[in-house]
Design an enzyme around this catalytic site. Sequence first.
Site, PDB file in Angstrom:
ATOM      1  N   PHE A   1     115.185  43.640 -40.604  1.00 28.20           N
ATOM      2  CA  PHE A   1     114.187  44.724 -40.743  1.00 28.20           C
ATOM      3  C   PHE A   1     112.771  44.283 -40.353  1.00 28.20           C
ATOM      4  O   PHE A   1     111.808  44.678 -40.992  1.00 28.20           O
ATOM      5  CB  PHE A   1     114.175  45.284 -42.169  1.00 28.20           C
ATOM      6  CG  PHE A   1     115.522  45.406 -42.820  1.00 28.20           C
ATOM      7  CD1 PHE A   1     116.559  46.063 -42.180  1.00 28.20           C
ATOM      8  CD2 PHE A   1     115.773  44.856 -44.067  1.00 28.20           C
ATOM      9  CE1 PHE A   1     117.813  46.185 -42.770  1.00 28.20           C
ATOM     10  CE2 PHE A   1     117.027  44.961 -44.663  1.00 28.20           C
ATOM     11  CZ  PHE A   1     118.051  45.628 -44.016  1.00 28.20           C
ATOM     12  N   HIS A   2     112.636  43.510 -39.258  1.00 30.89           N
ATOM     13  CA  HIS A   2     111.322  43.030 -38.836  1.00 30.89           C
ATOM     14  C   HIS A   2     110.981  43.408 -37.393  1.00 30.89           C
ATOM     15  O   HIS A   2     110.529  42.559 -36.622  1.00 30.89           O
ATOM     16  CB  HIS A   2     111.249  41.507 -38.971  1.00 30.89           C
ATOM     17  CG  HIS A   2     111.373  40.996 -40.358  1.00 30.89           C
ATOM     18  ND1 HIS A   2     111.629  39.658 -40.644  1.00 30.89           N
ATOM     19  CD2 HIS A   2     111.275  41.607 -41.566  1.00 30.89           C
ATOM     20  CE1 HIS A   2     111.693  39.492 -41.955  1.00 30.89           C
ATOM     21  NE2 HIS A   2     111.486  40.661 -42.537  1.00 30.89           N
ATOM     22  N   PRO A   3     111.179  44.648 -36.952  1.00 30.88           N
ATOM     23  CA  PRO A   3     110.842  44.970 -35.560  1.00 30.88           C
ATOM     24  C   PRO A   3     109.338  44.935 -35.318  1.00 30.88           C
ATOM     25  O   PRO A   3     108.553  45.428 -36.123  1.00 30.88           O
ATOM     26  CB  PRO A   3     111.402  46.378 -35.380  1.00 30.88           C
ATOM     27  CG  PRO A   3     111.392  46.973 -36.751  1.00 30.88           C
ATOM     28  CD  PRO A   3     111.705  45.832 -37.671  1.00 30.88           C
TER      29      PRO A   3
ATOM     30  N   ASP B   1     112.851  41.196 -33.020  1.00 33.49           N
ATOM     31  CA  ASP B   1     113.306  41.356 -34.402  1.00 33.49           C
ATOM     32  C   ASP B   1     113.998  40.066 -34.822  1.00 33.49           C
ATOM     33  O   ASP B   1     114.472  39.293 -33.989  1.00 33.49           O
ATOM     34  CB  ASP B   1     114.264  42.550 -34.504  1.00 33.49           C
ATOM     35  CG  ASP B   1     114.628  42.929 -35.936  1.00 33.49           C
ATOM     36  OD1 ASP B   1     113.910  42.491 -36.870  1.00 33.49           O
ATOM     37  OD2 ASP B   1     115.624  43.648 -36.128  1.00 33.49           O
ATOM     38  N   HIS B   2     114.033  39.837 -36.120  1.00 31.24           N
ATOM     39  CA  HIS B   2     114.757  38.696 -36.673  1.00 31.24           C
ATOM     40  C   HIS B   2     116.191  39.117 -36.968  1.00 31.24           C
ATOM     41  O   HIS B   2     116.428  40.006 -37.788  1.00 31.24           O
ATOM     42  CB  HIS B   2     114.085  38.215 -37.957  1.00 31.24           C
ATOM     43  CG  HIS B   2     112.761  37.544 -37.731  1.00 31.24           C
ATOM     44  ND1 HIS B   2     111.703  37.678 -38.600  1.00 31.24           N
ATOM     45  CD2 HIS B   2     112.331  36.737 -36.731  1.00 31.24           C
ATOM     46  CE1 HIS B   2     110.675  36.979 -38.151  1.00 31.24           C
ATOM     47  NE2 HIS B   2     111.036  36.399 -37.018  1.00 31.24           N
TER      48      HIS B   2
END
Length: 536
Positions: free
Chosen positions: A468-470, A293-294
Amino acid sequence: MDGEFDYIVVGGGTAGCVLANRLSADPDQRVLLLEAGGRDNYAWIHIPVGYLYCIGNPRTDWCFLTDAEAGLNGRVLSYPRGKVLGGCSSINGMIYMRGQARDYDGWRQIGCEGWAWDDVLPVFRRSEDWFAGADEMHGAGGEWRVETARLHWDILDAFRTAAEQAGIAPIDDFNRGDNEGSSYFKVNQRRGVRWNAVKAFLKPVMGRPNLHVETHAQVRRLVVDGARVTGVEFSQGTQVRLARCRGEVVLSAGAIGSPHILELSGIGRGDVLFDAGIAVVHERRDVGENLQDHLQLRCAYKVSGIPTLNEKASTLLGKAAIALEYALKRSGPMSMAPSQLGIFTRSDPAFETANLQYHVQPLSLEKFGEAVHPFPAFTASVCNLRPESRGSVHARAPDHRLQPSIRPNYLSTEGDRRVAADAIRLTRRIVAQAALKPYRPEEFKPGPAFQTEDELREAAGAIGTTIFHPVGTCRMGADPESVVDPRLRVRGVANLRVADASVMPAIVSGNTNSPTVMIAEKAAEMMRADRRAGAA
């Protein structure tokens, strides 16, 4: 349910809407789409600023929580994921971003044939409707509408000029293979209204007699007969229902949902399944591993002498003016994505390409969903695009209603901690440039007290949060340990694929929604090709 389906798509989010459209294009193929959430008929989904009312709202969000994160000083984070038709495309920041050519070339270099930049670029272009028309990098006339933002902020112009003074050049387009530079984000909107995957891909084909859509249908498990998936068991209201499949089931439930459903079905690591009280049907040790994730570091600065959204959104008169502008023109703050200005750059010249992404916002708040601060301010949120840290998503129990354990494992490597400290230092260097000096920026997050390397690493743990980038929890690969092969087939289990962000072997260098559209496009193309080849 009546009869059997040729395809069952599990998850009606971004990927699921694309798959439902493409797979049902063959009129002789019966397609079922299952979505755990409801219809996308909530007004705040469609008004761009409505993400503030969709994130954390059980009507549209799974409202997941991470486990306590050691790298974030023991904090537990909210972990939004869309629980509604359209999935995250119904609640996200609407930013259209592909990543870098090197991301996809890297996938190919580890053996994922067909996934290099030159392979995926035509797929991106196929579904794209680029506002400026088609060229060698962009498509026009596709379903996935991309437009420019419909508002302007002087503070963002000043920040972009400051970035240029710090050595980061302005560019026009982040989506041409190398996104290094500064530009204003392009967004998935049509005339100031969110353009989600439902509008793009699902609604235009809802009339097809061979497409069946079920909402409020949460999958309990896949039905596995020997080494072959034959159906899907799901709950709907008080009923438990079974849908049988004579063709393929494809999981498109996302980086959290897809590995969870595999484990609920007995497909995963034996020790994890044993601890969760689930019988092992097929051992696949990488299911739920490789979570990436980011992590964004939200650096915030008070300013003076220049407008920001904080002042407008803090008074009744300001809110009324914002609402009136949107009602009359579909422009202004209610039309804006959470971030408008983007910057891609390097935390260290040793990096081959940009390894940092900024989302710069003319506002500040403690966290999404809360009120903005009562003073003028902006936020320069910066994330490490290629984190080394790897986490996991695993079932806790056989009960499909219990959220899985989510452990992103942020800042768990020396490299990630070093990049985080460098990112805060770079942000300060940009803010110190002449273009911003007239507005007297005053850092209040993380705050000027954090100066040494150790202090900056501590600050990153205090202010870091998900952007919110999993991805990555059903890793694609050519190696036998990967969860899916390069055609997205689950290894060792027939008639089962995964097609969503969970298959990314390594996270892309940017926002993840449009790459998920591309993955679903390729998956549908491969599934239809394999069916035709089998029939022949």
